[in-house]
Write a protein that holds these residues in place. Sequence first.
Motif, PDB file in Angstrom:
ATOM      1  N   ALA A 399       0.828  -1.210   0.000  1.00 59.27           N
ATOM      2  CA  ALA A 399       0.000   0.000   0.000  1.00 59.27           C
ATOM      3  C   ALA A 399       0.856   1.252   0.000  1.00 59.27           C
ATOM      4  O   ALA A 399       0.533   2.253  -0.655  1.00 59.27           O
ATOM      5  N   GLY A 403       1.373   3.080  -3.628  1.00 63.02           N
ATOM      6  CA  GLY A 403       0.720   4.379  -3.478  1.00 63.02           C
ATOM      7  C   GLY A 403       1.707   5.516  -3.618  1.00 63.02           C
ATOM      8  O   GLY A 403       1.412   6.546  -4.242  1.00 63.02           O
ATOM      9  N   TRP A 577      -5.487   5.808  -3.663  1.00 64.54           N
ATOM     10  CA  TRP A 577      -5.837   4.391  -3.674  1.00 64.54           C
ATOM     11  C   TRP A 577      -7.268   4.159  -4.153  1.00 64.54           C
ATOM     12  O   TRP A 577      -7.563   3.145  -4.785  1.00 64.54           O
ATOM     13  N   LYS A 606      -4.205  -4.967  -6.220  1.00 67.99           N
ATOM     14  CA  LYS A 606      -4.412  -3.515  -6.118  1.00 67.99           C
ATOM     15  C   LYS A 606      -5.645  -3.230  -5.257  1.00 67.99           C
ATOM     16  O   LYS A 606      -5.635  -2.330  -4.408  1.00 67.99           O
ATOM     17  N   ALA A 609      -4.826  -3.897  -1.604  1.00 66.31           N
ATOM     18  CA  ALA A 609      -4.025  -2.822  -1.017  1.00 66.31           C
ATOM     19  C   ALA A 609      -4.898  -1.611  -0.693  1.00 66.31           C
ATOM     20  O   ALA A 609      -4.708  -0.947   0.335  1.00 66.31           O
ATOM     21  N   ALA A 610      -5.853  -1.320  -1.567  1.00 67.35           N
ATOM     22  CA  ALA A 610      -6.787  -0.225  -1.299  1.00 67.35           C
ATOM     23  C   ALA A 610      -7.620  -0.532  -0.058  1.00 67.35           C
ATOM     24  O   ALA A 610      -7.808   0.334   0.820  1.00 67.35           O
ATOM     25  N   TYR A 612      -6.787  -2.446   2.394  1.00 62.32           N
ATOM     26  CA  TYR A 612      -5.897  -2.327   3.556  1.00 62.32           C
ATOM     27  C   TYR A 612      -5.752  -0.865   3.967  1.00 62.32           C
ATOM     28  O   TYR A 612      -5.842  -0.529   5.157  1.00 62.32           O
ATOM     29  N   PHE A 613      -5.528   0.011   2.994  1.00 63.83           N
ATOM     30  CA  PHE A 613      -5.280   1.409   3.343  1.00 63.83           C
ATOM     31  C   PHE A 613      -6.488   2.026   4.036  1.00 63.83           C
ATOM     32  O   PHE A 613      -6.340   2.759   5.026  1.00 63.83           O
TER      33      PHE A 613
END
Length: 643
Positions: A399, A403, A577, A606, A609-610, A612-613
């Motif tokens: 992330a 990012g 993100w 992807k 990761a978004a 997660y953020f």
Amino acid sequence: MTHRATIDFLLHDWLHADALCDRERHTDHSRETFDAVLDLSEKLANEQFAPLNRLIDIHEPEFDGVAVKLPAETPVALKAFGEAGLVGASKDVELGGMQLPTVVEIASMSFFYKASVGLAAYPMLTRGNANTIVAHGTPTQIETFAKPGLEGRTFGTMCLSEPQAGSSLSDINTRAVPDVNGDGSGTDWAQDPLGQRYRLKGNKMWISGGEHEMGRYRLKGNKMWISGGEHEMGENIVHLVLAKIPGEDGKPVPGVKGISLFIVPRKLVKADGSISDQRNDVALAGLNHKLGYRGTVNTLLNFGEGKFPVNGQPGAVGYLIGKQGEGLKCMFTLMNEARIGVGLGATMLGYAGYEASLNYAKERPQGRHMGAGGKDHSAPQIPIIEHTDVKRMLLMQKAVVEGGLALGLLCSQLVDDELTGSSEQGENARLLLELLTPIAKSWPSEWAQEANSQAIQILGGYGYTRDFPVEQYWRDNRLNMIHEGTHGIQGLDLLGRKVVMNGGKALSVLAERISQTIQKAGHVPGLAEHGTALAQALQKVGATTKAAWSTGVPEEALANATPYLQAFGHTVLAWIWLELALAAKAAQAEGEWDQRPEGPGFLQGKLAAADYFFAYELPKIDAWLGVVSRRDLTCAKAQADWF
């Protein structure tokens, strides 16, 4: 493979960089030429830079009393970079460039930062140095000093800090006096070592060179922490030096308004612009041995001490660039470019650590799955990537670094929009770039450093040894928190100037962009919730900005500028993100990535990761914004004798 694939995704699925080829400046380019440059960059980085990363870390620059010694492989690698035309890739053809979009140039540079940031620092500084001369210099200065740098024949530096001044540039002591007679005879340095009292009979000495002119000065002073300040590579080193010109009373003008900018070459140039064999009066005072970036020679330089007198007189020969008293304004061209470069370098160090720890996690067997009846110790061990906490650390790194790379490319495309977009597009890009520059520098410097810590953690005890590269990535990255302005300085710039300039216009431009993304996400299954969270974060940032300045007292408003910077940065990265998630969803619908070697898991990564953020990172902003909105003075009120 993940880095190149992500570059392609960011450039084409997200930023649609191909559209830049429709603009007059880039009509000779296409996706094919972009790909060719990226292919070349990846190849050069892997073959010339990466093999040297550990070597130049172990064999630091040394001074033998005569010259700075670097590993023999260093100039070979940098020469290959220069001969590939990558230093001035985005510059005009007339300057030896390819007129590539800046976003492609910076994407190219990301491979070199990841391969060896210690080597990549040399072309990064040279490019910024030359770009500054192109932006503010005379035709002679551009031809004489910028063009050779862009062609990869010379190197460039930036000389700001001094031992007694640090980041407080208004306190620099380096002086510049007009070389009235052209031979140093009008600059009696023995009269006053600081050059504070002179009787001047004129402003400048003009040296004609065909249709060009350059104002000549003599400089004296000391500059500290100068990366690339002394070595034997290339044909010359071009220093950009901040110094003060004495006023009519013989004393320097106080504050930053008294600062001017000078081109000071290591070797003198002749009237026709060719490089002389004669050394300028610039001498190495010593080498700094840093925690990281050991492959980049770091120096303390003495200007004008008389070790290399010119025409028998002390004083380094320099040429005023831009207007007198506007040195800091001119230098910000280089500083802002360097800030984005530092942020991208930090990102790619994080990326290198991410890839190393990812490969390790896939190969390292340890532990077993927990079943309903507990662990089955007779079962084979599993790769540690199967453990939830390792997945957490990998997602954090992913992330941050993907990012951060997206942030760097976004800022680079804003440069393109400012240069080649419509008038409205250009103005909005300029405002947005000004606002995002503190974020582009500081956010990756802080969080990619933490990503490197997580990489070490994944490797366990091995991560702390030099048998694996992650400890070097951590050391190299620790410097980026200080390079080109600390977090504290960037926070003050963001909250003290950028968000309130022009009545908050830049912040309004950003808010509009974010709102458009939120609106799009509201119509995409799985992303509407993220859009709502981002809308709330944006509202909180806006309200906190007003609350911070509600009393109109700068000491209260700026007491917690760094937490504000952290919250602002996390909000910007949440926006990025969400943008990337939208692009991934669109790409999934097209199905093109399913046919590529990365497979469908690439896009799903992807989206993860978004997720997660938004789940783990964005909620952190409440604590940071809390102290800002309350104008908490806990830190501001602390007294020296309390510690």
